[in-house]
Design an enzyme around this catalytic site. Structure first.
Site, mmCIF file in Angstrom:
data_model
loop_
_atom_site.group_PDB
_atom_site.id
_atom_site.type_symbol
_atom_site.label_atom_id
_atom_site.label_comp_id
_atom_site.label_asym_id
_atom_site.label_seq_id
_atom_site.Cartn_x
_atom_site.Cartn_y
_atom_site.Cartn_z
ATOM 1 N N GLU A 1 34.187 41.917 -63.842
ATOM 2 C CA GLU A 1 33.722 42.099 -65.218
ATOM 3 C C GLU A 1 32.339 41.449 -65.385
ATOM 4 O OE1 GLU A 1 36.035 39.639 -67.766
ATOM 5 O OE2 GLU A 1 35.018 40.273 -69.588
ATOM 6 N N ASP B 1 37.637 37.601 -66.755
ATOM 7 C CA ASP B 1 37.812 36.297 -67.378
ATOM 8 C C ASP B 1 39.249 36.103 -67.864
ATOM 9 O OD1 ASP B 1 35.212 35.662 -66.977
ATOM 10 O OD2 ASP B 1 34.535 36.305 -68.967
ATOM 11 N N ASP C 1 40.233 35.329 -70.673
ATOM 12 C CA ASP C 1 40.271 35.348 -72.137
ATOM 13 C C ASP C 1 40.721 36.723 -72.641
ATOM 14 O OD1 ASP C 1 38.172 36.986 -71.638
ATOM 15 O OD2 ASP C 1 36.630 35.680 -72.504
ATOM 16 N N ASP D 1 39.073 39.261 -73.921
ATOM 17 C CA ASP D 1 38.323 40.407 -73.404
ATOM 18 C C ASP D 1 38.708 40.721 -71.962
ATOM 19 O OD1 ASP D 1 37.019 40.776 -75.746
ATOM 20 O OD2 ASP D 1 35.225 39.626 -75.166
#
Ligand code: 28F
Length: 639
Positions: free
Chosen positions: A430, A503, A505, A507
């Site tokens: 990403e 990540d 998180d 997203d």
């Protein structure tokens, strides 16, 4: 004559040797000692109650998880015959719980439709449990026995009257020295129990959790069998049914039974779940092939008959007639043969004939009698056909521009030197900055990096033509080289491991889910073949002077803080992969010696399909949860 009757000591020795073999090689008997194996113990015991239900003698099964993480299973069947087994000189109950049944379930085959194989598996559960307590109520009398690690700990005993109760009650605690995990997951058991209650119409299964703070009770009772199963699936936000009733077909031949239930919804996905002898056949097999062939044939014939397609038209493809289809196929047969390593693919050729015959005959009949439904189904398939034609054109267009040719690799790809796909891996990363770090620290001999740019298309809501046209997916398709949908060919795959690195998180979760959905819907072979992995970047860096630790969870962080002594310790949360310098990224996430990868499996096809439909269909928020739930079909692998 007396050499027929074994003496008690001889029997005991043999029994203990058998159980020792199970404890030495648990994998041979229950497949694995992971969380999955742990739950398998419950299925083995419940299967015995189900057999009693198939014999028409049991209506209700209660499964309870206790605060000590033991599980009990109770049925209201006849109970185990209370006499002695003459040949072994042991009580029948003890034989069921201590003697390994040769040629049992994992030996393949051996299934009897109306019971008769009771108890296979009980001895395996016993061998792998710290203790097992059995209460047997039979013919108005109550008997008990206790085992520890498979051995008799309190002998078989007649306790007196059963006060009208009948059936078997078994409570066991899995052996923590054998299983990697010993905490049961209510939802894993619930999914399987629900499946069993659909497959055995009318049997009531009650599930109870008695653990503190987790108290829960669910009653599973579906009179409609696999028809209820289809209704249930079409209710889980999978799409709205486009015709009111579920189509049900059943037939028998030479003692084998096949049943099919199906209904179309307004989505673009197909959900076919098949079973042989109540075991999910995740990889399909002859029963599924027979069904698919007959479905394509029957729908095409009907479409011609009502003039929707002309004699010289190309006709509707299998994919066309399965768009938006939810179907359950369940077959019961005496001599089931399974193919493939996981034994999840049915091989009996007579089942292809049987499902084909049933669907050919019964579906034609149904369509004749329900022309309004027939028209709706044909219209849906024709629309799918037109979309597929459009997709083909889009693909040819992109082909002409050469973008999907294997020889063309995406510009962003930093490829590796090795050409043998068994040895290579590609990281789908990403963001450009993390992609840059990954390119810097990778071992370019066998590791390739493909940075992902922009938003990945949500394929759950898109038809194939959109997929071909989507700029975020094209580089992935190009880099992997194995094509998608009808063109998928695993032989052409360019990397053995495809590792999603995003990540930790929200997203990042989103991207993981979008990519997994794409692979699940359009390159499912990669998941089935075990090529897809999730990288596990650390969540925290804990350091004090030169001492440095990486933590992958909150608890681990606290542990390191304690270890390094609270004074002068600093811990930071990584906000993203981009924050790590290349050495750290290599050390924690990419070095095969030190990293942890999660392997994505389709072990639980139903849960998986449900999750993709539910999460990627309309709901937005529960994605974080999804990643946690992933644990159910993502297997922890330290590679
Ligand atoms: C909680 C788990 O295991 N239930 C069972 C039965 C019923 C019979 C049986 C079982 C006969 C010859 C062994 C009764 N009456 N629940 C269970 N219910 N086993 S296990 O028979 C055992 C075999 O060898 C049963 C008549 N026939 C069978």
């Amino acid at each position: 004559m007396s050499n027929e009757v074994k003496n008690y000591d001889d029997s005991q020795i043999q029994v203990l040797e058998g159980l020792e073999a199970v404890r030495k090689r648990p994998g041979m008997y229950i497949g694995t000692t992971s969380l999955r194996g742990l739950h398998h113990l419950v299925y083995e015991i419940v299967d015995n109650s189900i057999d009693e239900a198939l014999a028409g003698e049991c209506n209700c099964i209660t499964v309870t998880i206790w605060p000590d993480n033991s599980v009990s299973v109770q049925d209201d069947g006849r109970g185990i015959p209370s006499g002695m087994n003459e040949k072994l000189g042991l009580p029948t109950l003890e034989v069921v719980y201590t003697v390994l049944h040769a040629g049992g379930k994992f030996g393949g085959g051996g299934y009897k439709i109306a019971g008769g194989l009771h108890g296979v598996g009980a001895s395996v559960v016993n061998a792998l449990s710290e203790w097992v307590e059995v209460e047997n109520c039979r013919d108005g009398e109550r008997y008990t026995e206790r085992f520890e690690k498979g051995a008799v700990a309190r002998p078989f005993k007649h306790e007196g009257s059963s006060d009208g109760k009948h059936g078997l009650y078994v409570r066991f605690k899995p052996d923590g020295t054998i299983f990697e995990e010993t905490v049961f997951d209510f939802d894993i058991l619930l999914t399987r129990m629900r499946e069993q209650s659909f497959l055995n119409a009318g049997v009531k299964i009650i599930m109870i959790d008695k653990r503190e703070g987790m108290e829960r009770e669910e009653v599973l009772h579906y009179e409609g069998g696999i028809v209820s199963f289809v209704e249930y699936l079409n209710n889980e936000k999978r799409g709205t049914p486009i015709h009111p009733q579920v189509i049900y077909m059943k037939g028998e031949e030479n003692g084998s039974i096949a049943e099919v239930a199906m209904q179309y919804n307004d989505s673009y996905n197909e959900t076919i779940i098949s079973f042989a002898n109540n075991m999910a056949t995740i990889e399909g097999g002859t029963h599924e092939t027979g069904f698919k062939n007959a479905l394509t044939k029957a729908i095409n014939e009907y479409a011609k008959k009502i003039g929707a397609i002309k004699g010289d038209d190309k006709g509707l493809s299998g994919d066309d007639v399965r768009e938006g289809l939810v179907a359950i196929i369940s077959v019961k047969l005496t001599d089931a043969q399974f193919e493939s390593q996981t034994k999840a693919k049915l091989g009996n050729s007579e089942m292809r004939r049987l499902t084909d015959k049933i669907v050919s005959e019964k579906l034609e009949e149904f369509l004749e009698e329900n022309p309004a439904v027939g028209k709706i189904i044909i219209e849906k398939a024709m629309a799918a056909n037109r979309a597929r034609e459009a997709a083909r054109k889009a693909r040819e267009l992109t082909r002409r521009k050469n973008v999907l040719e294997v020889s063309t690799l995406p510009g962003k790809l930093a490829d590796c030197n090795e050409r043998d796909a068994r040895l290579t891996e590609v990281y789908l990363v990403e963001g450009d900055s993390a992609g840059g770090s990954a390119k810097n620290c990778r071992d370019s001999r066998f590791q390739a990096i493909l940075p992902l740019r922009g938003k990945v298309l949500n394929v759950e809501k898109a038809r194939l033509d959109k997929v071909y046209a989507n700029t975020s997916l094209i580089p992935i398709i190009q880099a992997l080289g194995c094509g998608i949908g009808e063109d998928f060919n695993i032989e052409k795959l360019r990397y053995g491991k495809i590792i999603i690195m995003a990540d930790a998180d929200v997203d990042g979760s989103h991207i993981r889910v979008l990519l997994l959905t794409f692979f699940f819907r359009h390159m499912r072979g990669l998941i089935e073949n075990g090529n897809i992995f999730l990288a596990q970047p650390p969540l925290y860096k804990v350091h004090k002077g030169k001492q440095l630790r990486y933590a992958f969870s909150e608890e681990e962080k606290d542990m390191y803080v304690e270890e390094l002594g609270t004074k002068g310790v600093e811990s930071e949360r990584y906000k993203g992969l981009g924050e790590m310098d290349p050495e750290q990224l290599w050390e924690t996430t990419m070095n095969p010696e030190t990293r942890t990868l999660l392997k994505v499996t389709v072990e639980d096809a139903i849960a998986c399909d449900e999750i993709f439909s539910v999460l990627m269909g309309d709901m937005v928020e529960p994605r974080r949860e999804f990643i946690e739930k992933n644990a159910k079909f993502v297997e922890n692998l330290d590679i």
